[in-house]
Design a protein around this motif. Structure first.
Motif, PDB file in Angstrom:
ATOM      1  N   ASP B 322      16.659  49.863 -19.355  1.00  0.00           N
ATOM      2  CA  ASP B 322      15.785  49.131 -18.455  1.00  0.00           C
ATOM      3  C   ASP B 322      15.630  49.889 -17.128  1.00  0.00           C
ATOM      4  O   ASP B 322      14.531  50.097 -16.616  1.00  0.00           O
ATOM      5  N   ALA B 323      16.781  50.324 -16.604  1.00  0.00           N
ATOM      6  CA  ALA B 323      16.762  50.986 -15.303  1.00  0.00           C
ATOM      7  C   ALA B 323      16.049  52.320 -15.377  1.00  0.00           C
ATOM      8  O   ALA B 323      15.265  52.665 -14.495  1.00  0.00           O
ATOM      9  N   VAL B 392      13.587  60.005  -3.000  1.00  0.00           N
ATOM     10  CA  VAL B 392      13.801  58.637  -3.466  1.00  0.00           C
ATOM     11  C   VAL B 392      13.644  58.556  -4.977  1.00  0.00           C
ATOM     12  O   VAL B 392      14.503  58.008  -5.677  1.00  0.00           O
ATOM     13  N   PHE B 395      16.312  60.449  -6.836  1.00  0.00           N
ATOM     14  CA  PHE B 395      17.590  59.750  -6.687  1.00  0.00           C
ATOM     15  C   PHE B 395      17.685  58.594  -7.672  1.00  0.00           C
ATOM     16  O   PHE B 395      18.680  58.433  -8.376  1.00  0.00           O
ATOM     17  N   ILE B 396      16.610  57.807  -7.737  1.00  0.00           N
ATOM     18  CA  ILE B 396      16.601  56.654  -8.635  1.00  0.00           C
ATOM     19  C   ILE B 396      16.714  57.113 -10.084  1.00  0.00           C
ATOM     20  O   ILE B 396      17.445  56.535 -10.893  1.00  0.00           O
ATOM     21  N   ILE B 419      18.737  74.604  -7.860  1.00  0.00           N
ATOM     22  CA  ILE B 419      18.126  75.922  -8.077  1.00  0.00           C
ATOM     23  C   ILE B 419      16.672  75.899  -7.635  1.00  0.00           C
ATOM     24  O   ILE B 419      16.170  76.843  -7.020  1.00  0.00           O
ATOM     25  N   ILE B 466       9.964  56.764   2.711  1.00  0.00           N
ATOM     26  CA  ILE B 466      10.610  55.927   3.721  1.00  0.00           C
ATOM     27  C   ILE B 466      10.588  54.456   3.315  1.00  0.00           C
ATOM     28  O   ILE B 466      11.534  53.726   3.554  1.00  0.00           O
ATOM     29  N   TYR B 467       9.512  54.040   2.695  1.00  0.00           N
ATOM     30  CA  TYR B 467       9.373  52.617   2.376  1.00  0.00           C
ATOM     31  C   TYR B 467       8.973  52.490   0.912  1.00  0.00           C
ATOM     32  O   TYR B 467       7.822  52.224   0.590  1.00  0.00           O
ATOM     33  N   ALA B 468       9.953  52.707   0.030  1.00  0.00           N
ATOM     34  CA  ALA B 468       9.638  52.763  -1.392  1.00  0.00           C
ATOM     35  C   ALA B 468       9.670  51.390  -2.049  1.00  0.00           C
ATOM     36  O   ALA B 468       9.355  51.260  -3.222  1.00  0.00           O
ATOM     37  N   GLY B 469      10.064  50.357  -1.301  1.00  0.00           N
ATOM     38  CA  GLY B 469      10.230  49.023  -1.884  1.00  0.00           C
ATOM     39  C   GLY B 469       9.075  48.557  -2.765  1.00  0.00           C
ATOM     40  O   GLY B 469       9.289  48.193  -3.926  1.00  0.00           O
ATOM     41  N   PHE B 472       8.863  50.331  -6.112  1.00  0.00           N
ATOM     42  CA  PHE B 472       9.921  49.888  -7.024  1.00  0.00           C
ATOM     43  C   PHE B 472       9.524  48.579  -7.696  1.00  0.00           C
ATOM     44  O   PHE B 472       9.687  48.400  -8.895  1.00  0.00           O
ATOM     45  N   THR B 473       8.997  47.669  -6.891  1.00  0.00           N
ATOM     46  CA  THR B 473       8.635  46.358  -7.426  1.00  0.00           C
ATOM     47  C   THR B 473       7.562  46.497  -8.498  1.00  0.00           C
ATOM     48  O   THR B 473       7.666  45.907  -9.582  1.00  0.00           O
ATOM     49  N   ASP B 476       8.940  48.085 -11.601  1.00  0.00           N
ATOM     50  CA  ASP B 476       9.777  47.112 -12.310  1.00  0.00           C
ATOM     51  C   ASP B 476       8.932  46.189 -13.170  1.00  0.00           C
ATOM     52  O   ASP B 476       9.255  45.914 -14.314  1.00  0.00           O
ATOM     53  N   ARG B 480       8.996  46.052 -17.256  1.00  0.00           N
ATOM     54  CA  ARG B 480       9.503  44.840 -17.896  1.00  0.00           C
ATOM     55  C   ARG B 480       8.759  44.551 -19.201  1.00  0.00           C
ATOM     56  O   ARG B 480       9.295  43.931 -20.110  1.00  0.00           O
TER      57      ARG B 480
END
Lengths: 630, 485
Positions: B322-323, B392, B395-396, B419, B466-469, B472-473, B476, B480
């Motif tokens: 899921d992630a 970001v 990283f995720i 590299i 800076i503002y990835a919120g 992400f939503t 998601d 789903r």
């Protein structure tokens, strides 16, 4: 303005910073008017917000910034949030008024500077970061703003970076405060680890309901306090503040007297409910403040640079505030923070006026300026009397509060030390005034071209003088009520368990007044006229004088430690890094990788049959993997 | 078959795209007769694209399908919007280049519009043959588009290589699909999943062979090592806007398809394909980034850089959860924004200088500091520096792999990513530390369209960083649909 919209306050100067920073060269006058108008708007909005604030309503606003979720479950939610309570209100008052005054004053002081516009851009940036720090509702945002004001401070101390000493001072300030900042960051991470949140109120709630292990929390709060020690220049990290006087004087008034350096006080005040649950940590706050207060005041006695005297005075007064916090008296600390912001920025701007007029800041070279600069003399003197704590000026009321708190809540040694420091404060205040404005001019050529500063500089001085006179009165219940706050300063600054309405303690008040008058008397005895007695005193105890002039040898000790221990150690690490890590590890592996890449590159022949062959080989290879793993 | 849903309204965005393509071809035919200006065709293409993108927004939170072959759900909507945005960016930042270097501009826009339809259906397909036809719609459009610069022999060569090798890959893909059909008894994703859930032991060999060929065929489309060899040649030979499009839509569409298939019908047989996928993920991450070290041409450099990025994305398929599904969508979106920012800058640079070697970027910070800043932000974002989109999203992505129990794979990804910093810095070093070539030290400006494209995309790179919120939503909600858990 509603309290929910306090995020507007930092938003305005940040936009102005961007505009002046990007287009400053195209704007008339470098955009100084834009910065001042913006700051004026911020001050008005803040005033409206403060009027809206009634002492009991606590405003919270939050917006989701980043959410990390594992499918449907939220793993981590980070918010942008603002939180306004009475502590915030006091900070907002001090920050907005002083910033506006300093900006106006700078129009005169910085006139003709080659980076005039950039200076105002930096001031706006500082204002944005400082306001963010003050209204922040969570520690992560607070930390960002904390670093932001640190950066602004670094850039402004080193504003005249062509001067070697300014560049050195900026570096020293940045590195010294950074030592504390690392502690703050560790503290924030530990708090988050323990409570699962960055939100200040949630952390406080978690601590009060006993969610933390006591030892864990004690260590955490000491790390957090390290950040406050660095930023507020407390012992043993106080060494950067006197050097920071290399920056333009209005900057010293704003950042290194009234606003940024009190961020540490603000942080501890904000987190005090958590400190209250681990009393050892609070004692550390108390004694750090105490040592700093008396030590810095003693160094101020022998310093000859007018701005450095004020810097030591600031360090000492910040020590007073930490003592108040150490006994749990938030009211007293925040009250002193407010009055100090006004009279100390007044003193700095007054010294700036002197420096502007004479281009000289050694008090040994000044003297007799009272006839040439009457307005500066009067305002500076009033500021100095407020600092000395003479009734009815602002410093009297707030210092009295701290003395009362110390007498009630701490061992006798604290009260005695503070009283002694109060005497020292009065002595060096008197000395500064006498040497600068009275007596005979010591340097004729300096005195010759001295002149009163232009109105754009004098008017902020007058406004701040008025505030230095009256801002103490908010402590009185009647004044507080007249301003719309039921119950005076105690009700405004800290309601609930810690609050106490202001009540004059006659014994303490009379004792403090006697101490101050005694100090002023001593000042007159030693420095009135030709200061012959001061000379005699110096010769009477040369070792003591040397100890003070050399700042207790703390800077020497740090320098020696850096030279011997740290540079020695880093020499070894450097050798290891050069030979082993860099030449063998990095260069070696890079050459290896580069060679490997070169070989791979020649597989790319550009011929289609080769490509098709590679695909066929690839299919066989993954087929082998597939059949091998099943 | 009366129970099938033939609601054509579900396909309106694609009707708009196809209609716009036809309109452009017609307009191009009668260009002289109608006296059309040179801005008309790109304007029509841009408007059509905007209309299609806006129409896509009407399907948010729909759960529907067209005739059991195309799913209309948040996942499809996510890619519909993404692909129309990419198309719009390519049209806006590329029209000057197209005007100068391509004779039949109508074909250029029509092909891009049609290939976008293919890309959308790759994301939306819920049946193998539909998926295959969508892939071919995308691929055939691109085979032609790559060779559109008819005066440039490299372009023709690149097109020929692409079509020949693409044919080989298509054959493998189709063969793989038929073997899966043979073992599962259906081409419907849902029925394949149901069939495989019931056990596969009796078809062991055929299924494995089918998976090998499917992964090889799709690996070619995604340019996974060792099926990547067409990529640098095609990137270098193709007209620059097409290269940008190849690196964006073509890659993202392949991953939309891969994720839909490997998180759906093939999830029950994950044990059979996981190691294969891990192998090519590692080869792609390491190989792409290593070969990139030696490149001297910006297009080839970006080709290998995109191969490296594909490796990270393949890692997300390998560690499917899921992630990681949600993280993959985030990374694809962030990568598209960053890569398009870089390509818009390179196109603007080429419009001015006509050059594309790395050494030609020497001293750009002096002659055009704005463009140097855009390229620096883009390169740092691709390398994964904080405050920028690439940090970001990477990283995720890495976190999803590591927390899913594939720490070793995430470690390889981090090393490969380290590299990659070397060759991204090579570009930045040339721009800032070297002097501009003799006689080229004067300042110059971009065209307005260049400023709009690069400015918006760079702002996007910072915004996501800076503002990835919100991203992400959205990801998601799209992920789903796959109902992983």
């Amino acid at each position: 303005m509603d309290m929910e919209h306090v995020w507007l306050l930092p938003a305005i100067p940040v936009v102005i910073f961007a505009v002046i920073g990007l287009f400053g060269r195209l704007l008339p006058r470098g955009g100084d008017w834009l910065a001042i108008l913006g700051m004026g708007a911020v001050t008005v909005l803040a005033a409206l917000a403060i009027v809206d604030f009634q002492g009991d309503n606590i405003a919270v606003w939050s917006e989701e910034w980043m959410k990390i979720s594992d499918g449907s479950r939220v793993v981590e939610l980070i918010e942008i949030s603002t939180y306004v309570d009475s502590i915030t209100v006091v900070m907002l008052t001090a920050v907005t008024i002083v910033t506006l005054m300093v900006m106006v004053y700078s129009v005169g002081y910085m006139a003709g500077d080659s980076r005039y516009g950039w200076y105002f851009a930096l001031l706006s940036f500082f204002a944005a970061a400082m306001l963010t720090l003050v209204v922040s509702g969570n520690l992560l945002m607070l930390y960002l703003a904390w670093e932001g004001v640190g950066l602004a401070s670094y850039l402004l101390i080193g504003f005249w970076w062509e001067k070697q000493s300014a560049a050195e001072a900026a570096k020293k300030a940045f590195i010294t405060t950074r030592i504390g900042d690392v502690g703050l960051l560790i503290g924030i991470i530990l708090l988050w680890r323990g409570s699962g949140s960055f939100d200040i109120q949630e952390i406080i709630h978690h601590a009060e309901s006993g969610g933390f292990d006591q030892t864990y929390l004690t260590i955490t709060m000491l790390f957090l306090f390290a950040g406050a020690v660095g930023k507020s220049a407390q012992f043993p990290l106080h060494v950067w503040l006197p050097d920071a006087m290399e920056g333009p004087t209005p900057v010293s008034a704003l950042i290194h007297a009234a606003t940024m350096v009190v961020a540490g006080v603000y942080l501890v005040a904000r987190m005090l409910p958590v400190f209250d649950t681990v009393l050892i940590a609070r004692d550390v706050v108390l004694y750090t403040g105490l040592i700093t207060a008396v030590m810095a005041a003693s160094m101020a006695l022998v310093t000859s640079d007018i701005k450095r005297v004020l810097a030591y005075s600031t360090v000492s007064q910040l020590g007073f505030m930490f003592v108040a916090l150490g006994v749990g008296a938030v009211t007293a600390a925040m009250f002193h923070l407010l009055t100090h912001a006004f009279f100390k920025s007044l003193l700095f701007l007054g010294s700036g006026s002197v420096i502007h007029a004479t281009e000289e800041q050694e008090v040994e070279q000044l003297g007799g300026l009272r006839r040439k600069m009457p307005a500066t003399t009067i305002t500076f003197t009033i500021g100095a009397i407020a600092l000395a704590g003479i009734v009815p000026l602002a410093g009297f009321w707030s210092k009295d509060e701290i003395l009362v708190a110390a007498q009630e809540g701490a061992p006798a040694i604290a009260y005695i030390t503070l009283a002694a420091t109060a005497v020292l404060t009065a002595v060096y205040s008197t000395r500064l005034v006498l040497l600068t404005f009275w007596g005979e001019p010591k340097n004729r050529s300096v005195h010759e071209h001295a002149h009163e500063s232009p109105p754009v500089m004098v008017i902020p001085l007058l406004i701040l003088t008025a505030l230095a006179v009256v801002s103490g009165f908010v402590a009185l219940d009647g004044v507080g009520e007249a301003l719309g706050f039921a119950g005076g300063i105690g009700e405004v600054v800290y309601e609930g368990a810690h609050g106490h309405a202001y009540a004059l303690n006659e014994t303490v008040a009379i004792g403090a007044t006697i101490a101050s008058l005694f100090g002023i008397g001593l000042g007159f005895i030693y420095w009135w006229g030709c200061a012959a007695r001061a000379e005699a005193a110096r010769n009477w105890a040369p070792e003591l004088h040397a100890l003070l002039v050399n700042r207790y040898y703390i800077d020497h000790l740090y320098q020696a430690t850096i030279d011997r221990v740290i540079l020695g150690l880093s020499g070894v690490v450097g050798w290891f890094d050069r030979r082993v890590i860099n030449e063998t590890g990095v260069d070696g592996s890079a050459q290896g990788l580069g060679y490997f890449g070169l070989r791979l590159k020649f597989l790319q022949t550009g011929r289609i049959p080769n490509y098709a062959l590679a695909m066929a080989v690839g299919v066989i290879a993954i087929a082998l993997v597939a059949f091998g793993t099943n | 078959m009366s129970d099938l849903n033939f609601d054509y309204a579900l396909l309106i965005p694609e009707f708009i795209l196809v209609g716009t393509a036809i309109l452009i071809i017609m307009a191009d035919l009668f260009r002289k007769e109608l006296g059309l200006g040179r801005l008309v065709l790109p304007a029509i293409a841009a408007l059509g694209t905007i209309a299609a993108g806006a129409a896509s927004l009407a399907y948010i939170d729909d759960v529907d399908d067209f005739a059991n072959v195309i799913a209309i759900d948040n996942y499809t909507t996510f890619f519909r919007v993404l692909f129309t945005v990419v198309l719009l960016v390519v049209v806006v930042s590329g029209y000057e280049y197209v005007e100068r270097n391509i004779r039949h501009t109508g074909e250029f826009y029509a092909l891009l519009l049609l290939s976008t339809v293919g890309a959308i259906y790759m994301a939306g397909a819920r049946e193998l043959l539909t998926a295959y036809i969508s892939i071919e719609l995308l691929s055939f459009s691109l085979y032609v588009a790559v060779s559109l610069a008819k005066t440039n022999p490299r372009s023709a060569e690149a097109g020929l290589k692409y079509v020949l090798l693409g044919g080989v890959a298509s054959a493998m893909l189709l063969y793989g699909m038929s073997l899966i059909y043979g073992t599962a008894g259906s081409t419907q994703y849902s029925e394949i999943a149901a069939a495989f859930s019931g056990g596969t032991s009796e078809y062991g060999f055929a299924l494995l062979l089918g998976l090998v060929l499917l992964i090889a065929g799709l690996g070619f489309k995604a340019s996974a090592v060792p099926f990547h060899m067409w990529t640098p040649d095609a990137y270098e030979g193709a007209p620059l806007p097409i290269t940008a499009y190849l690196s964006a839509t073509s890659k993202a569409a392949t991953f939309a398809l891969l994720l839909r298939i490997f998180a759906g019908p093939l999830l029950p047989v994950i044990d059979q394909w996981q190691w294969m996928m891990a192998t090519i993920a590692v080869m792609t991450m390491v190989g792409g980034n290593l070969i990139a070290l030696q490149q001297t041409n910006i297009k080839r450099l970006l080709a290998y850089s995109s191969i490296g990025q594909v490796g990270y994305m393949l890692m997300a398929i390998t560690t499917i959860s899921d992630a990681s599904a949600s993280a993959l969508l985030v990374h694809v979106a962030g990568y598209l924004i960053t890569n398009l920012a870089v390509f818009s800058a390179v196109i603007a640079f080429h419009n001015r200088t006509g050059k594309e070697e790395l050494d030609d970027f020497a001293g750009l910070a002096e002659t055009n500091p704005y463009l140097a800043m855009v390229l620096t932000a883009g390169m740092f974002s691709l390398a994964g520096m904080p405050l920028l989109a690439g940090f970001v999203t990477k990283f995720i992505l890495f976190q999803a792999a590591a927390s899913g129990g594939y720490l070793w794979l995430a470690t390889v990804a981090v090393i490969a990513s380290t590299i990659s910093l070397y060759y991204y810095l090579q570009v930045i070093r040339r721009m800032y530390l070297l002097e501009p070539a003799r006689g080229e030290s004067g300042r110059w400006r971009l065209s307005p369209a260049g400023y709009i494209a690069t400015g918006t995309l760079t702002a996007g790179v910072f915004l996501v960083g800076i503002y990835a919120g919100p991203l992400f939503t959205v990801a998601d909600r799209a992920a789903r649909v796959l109902a992983l858990s």
